[in-house]
Design an enzyme around this catalytic site. Structure first.
Site, mmCIF file in Angstrom:
data_model
loop_
_atom_site.group_PDB
_atom_site.id
_atom_site.type_symbol
_atom_site.label_atom_id
_atom_site.label_comp_id
_atom_site.label_asym_id
_atom_site.label_seq_id
_atom_site.Cartn_x
_atom_site.Cartn_y
_atom_site.Cartn_z
ATOM 1 N N SER A 76 0.904 -1.008 0.242
ATOM 2 C CA SER A 76 -0.279 -0.064 0.150
ATOM 3 C C SER A 76 0.864 0.828 -0.284
ATOM 4 C CB SER A 76 -0.958 0.110 1.366
ATOM 5 O OG SER A 76 -1.651 1.117 1.857
ATOM 6 N N TYR A 126 -2.821 -1.757 9.559
ATOM 7 C CA TYR A 126 -2.917 -1.438 8.143
ATOM 8 C C TYR A 126 -2.063 -1.109 7.628
ATOM 9 C CZ TYR A 126 -4.059 -1.288 3.460
ATOM 10 O OH TYR A 126 -3.775 -1.633 1.730
#
Length: 259
Positions: A146, A159
């Site tokens: 990400s 995350y």
């Protein structure tokens, strides 16, 4: 090719882009929602639809409902798929989940679920694929990380930490497997409409910490990118056109990490 989290979103996009280029596919997805995750996850019907769309390209496809946290079941699914398709050239560790909360509201259950799926699940995917890549004389692993792993997105601590861990795992495997002609790279997307949107993110940013909103804004004039843009990068990293590319953090992030 193996793709995890293939039932919808980025996973489906990768599957269709690879099928369009002639790949036969092993598709896996958990196909059920998790209590720690606010938004609904994909269903078996979603996975069936991805498989149907792949077959419309005239490609062979094996699909299986598998939780990437379950190493034994994932290995069995990959082994069975390879037996049907005749080999494995690459894998995309795409399955992932997201929680949103300020640091003092982030629970141990959030950490365990997100790290288990987004980091250990990536490891399980790589570990299931590597023996088959070695049997083929090499191949390519693509781990979906990400932009948050580079920028450090707030309010998404498990995350962001897990996706940063994917970078470390990718680099370590790239070093370890380079001599055996296995390439390992990570892809770092900015936001994309994939269904991975916890409802609480609006309140977390808009009401609690509006000062953090600029961190998530892309430099280029788009609020989000289409899944296909990420799939183009995945295709490149799986293809022979990137045969000397390994250990790369491939950003497809509309410049969010340069702000």
């Amino acid at each position: 090719m193996l793709i995890t989290g293939a039932a919808r979103g980025l996973g489906r996009s990768h599957a269709l882009r690879l099928a369009e280029e002639g790949a036969d596919l092993i598709l896996v997805d958990i196909c059920r929602s998790l209590p720690e995750i606010e938004y609904p996850l994909a269903t078996e019907q979603d996975l069936d639809e991805t498989a149907r769309l792949v077959r419309e390209f005239g490609r062979r496809c094996v699909s299986r409902v598998v939780d990437v946290r379950n190493e034994a079941e994932l290995r069995e699914a990959v082994d069975d798929g390879v037996a049907v398709l005749g080999g494995l050239d690459g894998a995309v560790a795409n399955a992932g989940v997201l929680t949103v909360a300020p640091w003092d509201k982030t629970t141990l259950e959030d950490w365990r679920t997100v790290v288990d799926v987004n980091l250990i699940g990536v490891w399980n995917t790589c570990a299931a694929a590597i023996p088959h890549l070695l049997d083929q004389g090499g191949g390519s692993l693509v781990n979906i990380s990400s932009a948050g792993a580079i920028k450090g997105f707030p309010l998404q601590l498990p995350y962001t930490a897990a996706k940063h861990g994917v970078v470390g795992l990718t680099l370590a495997l790239a070093n370890e497997l380079a001599a055996q002609n296995v390439r390992v790279n990570s892809v770092h997307p900015t936001g994309s409409p994939t269904g991975m949107i916890p409802p609480s993110i609006g309140a977390a940013l808009g009401e609690l910490r509006p000062d953090l909103i600029p961190i998530f804004v892309n430099a280029m004039p788009t609020p989000a990118i289409e899944p296909l843009e990420v799939s183009h990068a995945v295709l490149f990293l799986l293809s022979d056109e990137s045969r000397y590319v390994t250990g790369l953090q491939f950003k497809v992030d509309a410049g969010v990490t340069i702000n």
